[in-house]
Design an enzyme around this catalytic site. Structure first.
Site, mmCIF file in Angstrom:
data_model
loop_
_atom_site.group_PDB
_atom_site.id
_atom_site.type_symbol
_atom_site.label_atom_id
_atom_site.label_comp_id
_atom_site.label_asym_id
_atom_site.label_seq_id
_atom_site.Cartn_x
_atom_site.Cartn_y
_atom_site.Cartn_z
ATOM 1 N N ASP A 226 -13.351 43.593 -39.738
ATOM 2 C CA ASP A 226 -14.537 42.836 -39.344
ATOM 3 C C ASP A 226 -15.661 43.713 -38.799
ATOM 4 O O ASP A 226 -16.485 43.277 -37.991
ATOM 5 C CB ASP A 226 -14.177 41.765 -38.294
ATOM 6 N N GLU A 227 -15.719 44.972 -39.234
ATOM 7 C CA GLU A 227 -16.753 45.906 -38.785
ATOM 8 C C GLU A 227 -17.699 46.308 -39.917
ATOM 9 O O GLU A 227 -18.558 47.165 -39.739
ATOM 10 C CB GLU A 227 -16.106 47.174 -38.198
#
Length: 290
Positions: A226-227
Site C-alpha cells: 500500500d505504498e
C-alpha cells in the site's frame, strides 16, 4: 482521429516547453493538448503533449528514434503512446464482485478504452460473472505453500492473453516481489484514504477510531504494501450513526468510482510517475494531467 501522446520528465531548465512544442511543430504536428508541471522540490519538469497524427511528417516507427535525440539533450525520461492502441486488461479478484461488475460494464459501454479477455481469481466464486460476459476465468487457489508456483501460472496467463495492465479489483492477496519484477503494470484499489489505515480491515479500524470521513485509493502496486504511487483518491462523510456495515457499503461505492477513474487516467496516458523509492524519504509520486 489518431493521436500520439508524449509523457516527459527531465531536470527543470529554461525553454523546455518551447523545445518540445517546436519538435512537434517542426515535423508538421498539430498539438491538441499540452500541460506541464514543475516540481521545485525534486527539480523536475514534467509534461504531457498530445498531437494529431494526420499529416505528421514522421511514421510511427520514426517518432521514437527521432525524439530520442532531443530527449538525450534535455536528459529526459519519456514514453510515447498511440491512441488507437487498445490495451488488454486482466482483472484479479477474490470473492467481492462490485468492482468487477463496474469495470466490465464501463468497458462494455466504451467508457474504458480497453479489452478485458480474462479474469483470474484465487476463489471460484465469480466464475459465473465472467462467463456471463463472455470473459475467460481462471481459478488458481493460493496458499502460503503454493503462492510462488501459482504466480508463475498467473504470469504465464498474462503472456498468453497478451496483457498490458493488471487490475487488482478487491484481490485479497499481496503480489510477491518476484511477480512484480516480471510484470509491473498493476493498479490496486485500497479501501481507505491512504496513508491512513493501510493493510487489512481498514473499515473496522476506522469505525473503532470514530472517523468522520472514509476514503478509497487507487495506486500502482510496488513491493511495499500500500505504498505505491497514488493515482486517484476520494472521500465520503460518515457519522456516529453509521455501523461498520454502513462504512463498508458506502466504501464500496467509492471503490468503484476511484478505481474506474484511475484506470481511465492510465489508459488515456495522463499519469506520469516520478521520484525515488519510498524508503528514500522522498517518495514515488505521480502527476495526473487533466
Amino acid at each position: 482521429m489518431n493521436t500520439a501522446t508524449l509523457l516527459v520528465s527531465c531536470p527543470d531548465q529554461k525553454g523546455l516547453v518551447a523545445k518540445i512544442s517546436d519538435w512537434v511543430f517542426s515535423h508538421g504536428g498539430n498539438i491538441l493538448h499540452a500541460d506541464q508541471h514543475a516540481d521545485s522540490t525534486a527539480g523536475l519538469f514534467l509534461m504531457r503533449v498530445e498531437w494529431d497524427l494526420d499529416n505528421f511528417g514522421l511514421t510511427r516507427t520514426e517518432i521514437a528514434p527521432t525524439f530520442a535525440q532531443l530527449a538525450s539533450a534535455i536528459q529526459a525520461k519519456w514514453h510515447i503512446q498511440f491512441s488507437d492502441y487498445v490495451r488488454r486488461i486482466a482483472i484479479f479478484v477474490s470473492k467481492q464482485d462490485h468492482c468487477l461488475y463496474d469495470l466490465i460494464l464501463r468497458q462494455r459501454s466504451h467508457e474504458l478504452p480497453a479489452i478485458i479477455p480474462v479474469v483470474i481469481s484465487n476463489h471460484p466464486d465469480l466464475e459465473q460473472v465472467a462467463h456471463n460476459f463472455g470473459i475467460n476465468y481462471h481459478y488458481l487457489p493460493i496458499t502460503p505453500e503454493n503462492k510462488l508456483e501459482q504466480e508463475k501460472q498467473q504470469l504465464a496467463l498474462l503472456k498468453q492473453y497478451q496483457i498490458d495492465l493488471v487490475l487488482l479489483a478487491k484481490y485479497m492477496q499481496v503480489l510477491s516481489p518476484e511477480f512484480l519484477s516480471q510484470f509491473s503494470q498493476v493498479i490496486n484499489i485500497h479501501h481507505s484514504f491512504l496513508p491512513a489505515f493501510a493493510g487489512a480491515n481498514p473499515y473496522h479500524r476506522a469505525y473503532k477510531r470514530g472517523v468522520k470521513i472514509i476514503g478509497a485509493t487507487a495506486h500502482y502496486v510496488t513491493e511495499e504494501l500500500d505504498e505505491g504511487p497514488i493515482i486517484e483518491q476520494d472521500v465520503i462523510r460518515v457519522s456516529h450513526r453509521d455501523s461498520v456495515n454502513d462504512l463498508i457499503r458506502k466504501g464500496k461505492d467509492l471503490e468503484r468510482i476511484v478505481l474506474a477513474r484511475a484506470v481511465r487516467q492510465h489508459l488515456e496516458n495522463r499519469v506520469l510517475v516520478y521520484g525515488q523509492s519510498a524508503n528514500s524519504g522522498l517518495g514515488i509520486r505521480t502527476v495526473v494531467f487533466d
